[in-house]
Design a protein around this motif. Structure first.
Motif, PDB file in Angstrom:
ATOM      1  N   ARG A 179       0.771  -1.088   0.044  1.00 29.58           N
ATOM      2  CA  ARG A 179       0.058   0.010   0.091  1.00 29.58           C
ATOM      3  C   ARG A 179       0.861   1.273   0.069  1.00 29.58           C
ATOM      4  O   ARG A 179       0.633   2.305  -0.757  1.00 29.58           O
ATOM      5  N   GLU A 209       1.945   1.874  -3.537  1.00 28.09           N
ATOM      6  CA  GLU A 209       0.849   2.156  -4.305  1.00 28.09           C
ATOM      7  C   GLU A 209       0.506   3.518  -3.979  1.00 28.09           C
ATOM      8  O   GLU A 209       0.078   4.441  -4.827  1.00 28.09           O
ATOM      9  N   ASN A 210       0.406   4.222  -2.607  1.00 25.42           N
ATOM     10  CA  ASN A 210       0.203   5.572  -2.390  1.00 25.42           C
ATOM     11  C   ASN A 210       1.124   6.460  -2.939  1.00 25.42           C
ATOM     12  O   ASN A 210       0.527   7.637  -3.324  1.00 25.42           O
ATOM     13  N   ILE A 257       0.258   6.854  -6.344  1.00 24.89           N
ATOM     14  CA  ILE A 257      -0.976   7.724  -6.506  1.00 24.89           C
ATOM     15  C   ILE A 257      -0.507   9.458  -6.297  1.00 24.89           C
ATOM     16  O   ILE A 257      -1.190  10.123  -7.139  1.00 24.89           O
ATOM     17  N   TYR A 263      -1.474  12.037  -9.107  1.00 25.17           N
ATOM     18  CA  TYR A 263      -2.710  12.347  -9.048  1.00 25.17           C
ATOM     19  C   TYR A 263      -2.668  13.904  -8.242  1.00 25.17           C
ATOM     20  O   TYR A 263      -3.554  14.386  -8.023  1.00 25.17           O
ATOM     21  N   ALA A 303      -3.955  17.198  -9.319  1.00 25.67           N
ATOM     22  CA  ALA A 303      -5.454  17.212  -9.230  1.00 25.67           C
ATOM     23  C   ALA A 303      -6.036  17.385  -7.703  1.00 25.67           C
ATOM     24  O   ALA A 303      -7.022  17.794  -7.616  1.00 25.67           O
ATOM     25  N   LEU A 304      -5.264  16.594  -7.059  1.00 21.55           N
ATOM     26  CA  LEU A 304      -5.758  16.509  -5.537  1.00 21.55           C
ATOM     27  C   LEU A 304      -5.598  17.964  -4.785  1.00 21.55           C
ATOM     28  O   LEU A 304      -6.253  18.226  -4.068  1.00 21.55           O
ATOM     29  N   PHE A 306      -7.482  13.773   4.441  1.00 20.05           N
ATOM     30  CA  PHE A 306      -6.876  12.540   3.426  1.00 20.05           C
ATOM     31  C   PHE A 306      -5.775  13.029   2.667  1.00 20.05           C
ATOM     32  O   PHE A 306      -4.672  12.376   2.430  1.00 20.05           O
ATOM     33  N   LEU A 355      -1.847  11.674   2.778  1.00 18.87           N
ATOM     34  CA  LEU A 355      -1.040  11.092   1.486  1.00 18.87           C
ATOM     35  C   LEU A 355       0.188  11.547   1.372  1.00 18.87           C
ATOM     36  O   LEU A 355       1.385  10.892   1.310  1.00 18.87           O
ATOM     37  N   PHE A 356       0.363  13.113   1.432  1.00 15.26           N
ATOM     38  CA  PHE A 356       1.729  13.780   1.278  1.00 15.26           C
ATOM     39  C   PHE A 356       2.423  13.590   2.494  1.00 15.26           C
ATOM     40  O   PHE A 356       3.908  13.275   2.207  1.00 15.26           O
ATOM     41  N   ASP A 393       2.843  10.806   4.251  1.00 15.02           N
ATOM     42  CA  ASP A 393       3.449   9.405   3.861  1.00 15.02           C
ATOM     43  C   ASP A 393       4.641   9.469   3.139  1.00 15.02           C
ATOM     44  O   ASP A 393       5.674   8.949   3.378  1.00 15.02           O
TER      45      ASP A 393
END
Lengths: 73, 160
Positions: free
Chosen positions: B118, B121-122, B125, B129, B132-133, B149, B153-154, B156
Motif C-alpha cells: 500500500r 501504491e500510495n 497515486i 494525481y 488534481a488533488l 486525506f 497522503l503527502f 506518508d
C-alpha cells in the motif's frame, strides 16, 4: 457561489467518501473506486457500507478554524 | 324402373369400412398405414407393400417443436454471484483477507501474499494525481475529511 467540486456524486466527493471509509492506507482502492460512474449516491453508499460494515465516512463539514498539520492547506 | 337407382354397394359406408373402429381406438395398433408411391414398374407396388407389412413404421410420436417454431433459444444465464455476497466456498465473507470489512485481515493470507504494497501504491497515486488533488484543495468549503486525506497522503511520502 456553491462549491461544485464536492457536489454529491462528483469525483472529489467520491474520493472523499471512499478514502475516509476505507482508510487512508487504502488510497489506491479508494481512488480507483471513486472513478467509477456510480448510478447514484445511494448506490455508492450502499456499496461502501456493504464492504466496510460501517456507515459512510467523510461527511465532515469544513471547519475553517482547523489547519492542516503538514503545512498543506 | 330406370329412374330407381338407389341402393347398391357403398364402399365408404361405415359398415363397409373395416379398418376404422366405430368406437375409436382400434386400427393399426399405433402403426402408420402402408403407403406406396404411385407409379413404378409392374410388381413394385406389391413388393413395397410386402416390405412395409414386414416392418411397419411406428406411429408418429409427438416431438418437441422445432426451434424455429418456438423462437430463438435463450441460453440459461449463469447464476450471478452478488459482488458483496459470500464466496460460498468456505463460508468466509468476501472481505476475508482484506484490511477492512468482515472476516480476517491480511494475516490470514498465505505467506507469499502478505506483502503490504500500500505504501508503494500510495506514493504512485500521489505522483500521478497530486496536481488534481491539490487543485481540489483550493476549492471553497472543502470538507475537512478530504483535507485530512490529502495531508496524510503527502505526509506518508515525505516521511519516506
Amino acid at each position: 457561489m456553491d462549491n461544485v467540486t464536492f457536489l454529491p456524486g462528483s469525483l472529489y466527493d467520491n474520493i472523499n467518501k471512499f478514502a475516509n471509509s476505507f482508510g487512508y492506507d487504502n488510497a489506491g482502492i479508494a481512488l480507483t473506486l471513486a472513478q467509477i460512474p456510480w448510478k447514484s449516491v445511494e448506490d455508492r453508499n450502499t456499496f461502501i457500507e456493504s464492504i466496510t460494515g460501517r456507515p459512510v465516512q467523510g461527511d465532515d463539514a469544513p471547519d475553517p478554524t482547523q489547519r492542516s498539520t503538514s503545512g498543506i492547506r | 324402373m330406370a329412374q330407381d337407382r338407389r341402393g347398391g354397394y357403398r364402399p365408404t359406408a361405415p359398415q363397409n369400412n373395416f379398418a376404422v373402429s366405430a368406437t375409436g381406438g382400434a386400427g393399426n395398433s399405433g402403426k402408420q398405414p402402408i403407403r406406396v408411391a404411385p407409379g413404378g414398374q409392374y410388381g413394385s407396388r406389391t413388393a413395397s407393400v410386402q416390405q412395409q407389412k414386414g416392418a411397419p413404421m411406428a406411429a408418429a410420436t409427438p416431438t418437441a417443436p422445432s426451434p424455429s417454431a418456438q423462437g430463438p433459444i435463450t441460453p440459461t444465464p449463469p447464476v450471478v454471484h452478488p459482488l458483496t455476497g459470500d464466496t460460498g466456498v468456505s463460508g468466509d465473507p468476501i472481505t476475508h483477507g482484506a484490511p477492512f470489512g468482515r472476516g480476517g485481515g491480511p494475516e490470514v493470507l498465505p505467506q507469499g501474499f502478505q506483502g503490504d504494497t500500500r505504501k508503494t501504491e500510495n506514493s504512485q497515486i500521489v505522483q500521478q494525481y497530486a496536481p488534481a488533488l491539490m487543485e481540489a484543495m483550493k476549492a471553497p468549503n472543502v470538507p475537512d475529511s478530504y483535507k485530512r486525506f490529502v495531508n496524510s497522503l503527502f505526509k506518508d511520502i515525505q516521511g519516506g
